[in-house]
Scaffold this motif. Sequence first.
Motif, mmCIF file in Angstrom:
data_model
loop_
_atom_site.group_PDB
_atom_site.id
_atom_site.type_symbol
_atom_site.label_atom_id
_atom_site.label_comp_id
_atom_site.label_asym_id
_atom_site.label_seq_id
_atom_site.Cartn_x
_atom_site.Cartn_y
_atom_site.Cartn_z
ATOM 1 N N ILE A 363 2.896 23.329 -3.336
ATOM 2 C CA ILE A 363 3.717 23.129 -2.143
ATOM 3 C C ILE A 363 3.421 21.746 -1.560
ATOM 4 C CG2 ILE A 363 4.113 23.889 0.226
ATOM 5 C CD1 ILE A 363 5.377 25.726 -1.782
ATOM 6 N N VAL A 364 4.459 20.941 -1.414
ATOM 7 C CA VAL A 364 4.369 19.579 -0.889
ATOM 8 C C VAL A 364 5.562 19.352 0.036
ATOM 9 C CG1 VAL A 364 3.123 18.662 -2.898
ATOM 10 C CG2 VAL A 364 5.620 18.744 -2.913
ATOM 11 N N PRO A 365 5.609 18.224 0.759
ATOM 12 C CA PRO A 365 6.775 17.984 1.630
ATOM 13 C C PRO A 365 8.113 18.088 0.898
ATOM 14 C CG PRO A 365 5.034 16.450 2.197
ATOM 15 C CD PRO A 365 4.550 17.210 0.997
ATOM 16 N N TYR A 366 8.139 17.734 -0.384
ATOM 17 C CA TYR A 366 9.386 17.807 -1.158
ATOM 18 C C TYR A 366 9.873 19.249 -1.314
ATOM 19 C CZ TYR A 366 12.762 15.817 -4.480
ATOM 20 O OH TYR A 366 13.911 15.368 -5.098
ATOM 21 N N SER A 367 8.957 20.206 -1.085
ATOM 22 C CA SER A 367 9.340 21.619 -1.192
ATOM 23 C C SER A 367 10.394 21.995 -0.150
ATOM 24 C CB SER A 367 8.106 22.512 -1.027
ATOM 25 O OG SER A 367 7.162 22.256 -2.051
ATOM 26 N N PHE A 368 10.486 21.238 0.950
ATOM 27 C CA PHE A 368 11.555 21.481 1.924
ATOM 28 C C PHE A 368 12.928 21.282 1.275
ATOM 29 C CE2 PHE A 368 8.601 20.281 5.645
ATOM 30 C CZ PHE A 368 8.294 21.619 5.863
ATOM 31 N N ARG A 369 13.027 20.303 0.409
ATOM 32 C CA ARG A 369 14.295 20.061 -0.297
ATOM 33 C C ARG A 369 14.620 21.239 -1.226
ATOM 34 N NH1 ARG A 369 18.126 16.486 -2.175
ATOM 35 N NH2 ARG A 369 18.467 16.408 -4.438
ATOM 36 N N HIS A 370 13.597 21.728 -1.915
ATOM 37 C CA HIS A 370 13.829 22.874 -2.799
ATOM 38 C C HIS A 370 14.316 24.090 -2.003
ATOM 39 C CE1 HIS A 370 12.146 20.407 -5.782
ATOM 40 N NE2 HIS A 370 10.871 20.645 -5.548
ATOM 41 N N TYR A 371 13.692 24.313 -0.854
ATOM 42 C CA TYR A 371 14.109 25.455 -0.026
ATOM 43 C C TYR A 371 15.543 25.266 0.454
ATOM 44 C CZ TYR A 371 14.446 28.864 3.709
ATOM 45 O OH TYR A 371 14.874 29.905 4.498
ATOM 46 N N TYR A 372 15.877 24.071 0.884
ATOM 47 C CA TYR A 372 17.228 23.785 1.389
ATOM 48 C C TYR A 372 18.278 24.075 0.316
ATOM 49 C CZ TYR A 372 21.198 21.011 3.111
ATOM 50 O OH TYR A 372 22.449 20.612 3.518
ATOM 51 N N ILE A 373 18.035 23.565 -0.898
ATOM 52 C CA ILE A 373 19.005 23.778 -1.975
ATOM 53 C C ILE A 373 19.093 25.256 -2.333
ATOM 54 C CG2 ILE A 373 19.536 23.273 -4.401
ATOM 55 C CD1 ILE A 373 18.266 20.532 -3.997
ATOM 56 N N THR A 374 17.943 25.926 -2.408
ATOM 57 C CA THR A 374 17.930 27.355 -2.718
ATOM 58 C C THR A 374 18.718 28.151 -1.687
ATOM 59 O OG1 THR A 374 15.773 27.163 -3.792
ATOM 60 C CG2 THR A 374 16.447 29.366 -3.114
ATOM 61 N N SER A 375 18.565 27.813 -0.403
ATOM 62 C CA SER A 375 19.281 28.533 0.651
ATOM 63 C C SER A 375 20.789 28.321 0.539
ATOM 64 C CB SER A 375 18.779 28.103 2.035
ATOM 65 O OG SER A 375 19.106 26.749 2.295
ATOM 66 N N LYS A 376 21.214 27.136 0.112
ATOM 67 C CA LYS A 376 22.644 26.869 -0.077
ATOM 68 C C LYS A 376 23.185 27.694 -1.257
ATOM 69 C CE LYS A 376 23.205 23.897 3.222
ATOM 70 N NZ LYS A 376 23.963 24.303 4.426
#
Length: 427
Positions: A363-376
């Motif tokens: 888990i790193v700051p870039y994980s926010f991007r992964h979560y965002y895309i997954t939620s979309k």
Amino acid sequence: MPTKKVKTNGTEIAVFEDAVIYKRGEYWHFRMWLAKERKYVRLSLNTTNLNTAKEELKKHYYELKAKEYAGVSHFSKTAKDGVEKYLAKREKNIGVNITKGRFSTIKTHLEHWLDYIKRDTKLKELGIGACEDYFKARQNGVGKKKSISQTTIENEQATINAMMKMLYKDGETNIDGFEFTKLKRADRGDESLRRNSFTDDEVVAIRTELEKYITDAQQNIDEKGNLVKAIAGYYLMVSLMFGLRRGEQIQLEWRDYEEFEHKVAGEDYGLVKLTIRAETSKVNRTRRIVEKDIGYFADLFNLQFPRITAYQKTKEKNKQKKFGNTLIFSVNGDTAISNRAIAYHFDKIMQLAEVDNLAKRNIVPYSFRHYYITSKVNSGLAPTSVSEIAGTSTTQIENTYYHTTDAKLIANAFAGYTLKDGLLIPT
């Protein structure tokens, strides 16, 4: 440069101003001073005949002069020299066909290669198999507490060979690329290879702690470190809201931000639109993202405006920028908040939100991007729509996110059915 005297049998002839032939034993030799490299070239001409020696000297002389005029060195550069030359060339293309963020990534890739190949290694001594164990070495080198994906290493290898291709064209190497060990194709459907992200419950906790974190910093904003703390908090919150790449977000300027009202079924909604400019995008293509406005940008603007304005007043008038051209995530509008600061405050938030096993889950700051895309993806958007928002290919969205989320699998299981009186009825 005066000709350096060497021990011979007494015969030395100046053929050109900076080159001589001389006899050593029975054979003629050639010596020439390379001013740019500040070294002598010494070669045996493999002949005992003076006229033949003069003809051979001319061939070497003109070849060396041609290299000199073309900027190609005779003596082999080191691996470090090669990287510096390649980066200097790529840096000139920033804003043309490469972004600052991509250039930074290339530098990181080549730093890893230098650690592996050793900085003083001569480029012309490298063979095609010199990086055969690169993948294994990189995996072993990151340590037990961290992990590195196969895709990351494959990207590094592509960067390395792109550099070698350029250096080969310039005569700096004897090969135009390495033969890396062929890797087993990654199974994109494997659960263990899913992008490292957060759970919905973790994101609720993270949002809560971020709001407290920012509020705490702003209550005593003039205390040392609190301004950076607040800006880092806003950075992480916006990263969670918009799923931007680090390089894209860190280069956002206030001109890229717009807020507006939108009416749906008679109700007004406040929205925020961010423009990711082509020159800051990894894919070199402009895109726009719209999300609900929760007031974070307005709060950050009010925090920054007096400080950036005061900072700019200390500059010469002709160097002042319009406020719209100043960086959003910055203390002074000119210099972006550092990666170290972002990482430091990210770790603090993870502790406060009690997000566990960061290293194991990568888990790193870039994980926010992964979560965002997954939620979309989970919201029902088509892969093409998600790829447009995220600024990546539809294929990557499908392979990496679309077929591996639990919510999507459940939605697929109930596709074609409706719930009526507690029973699933085919539609």
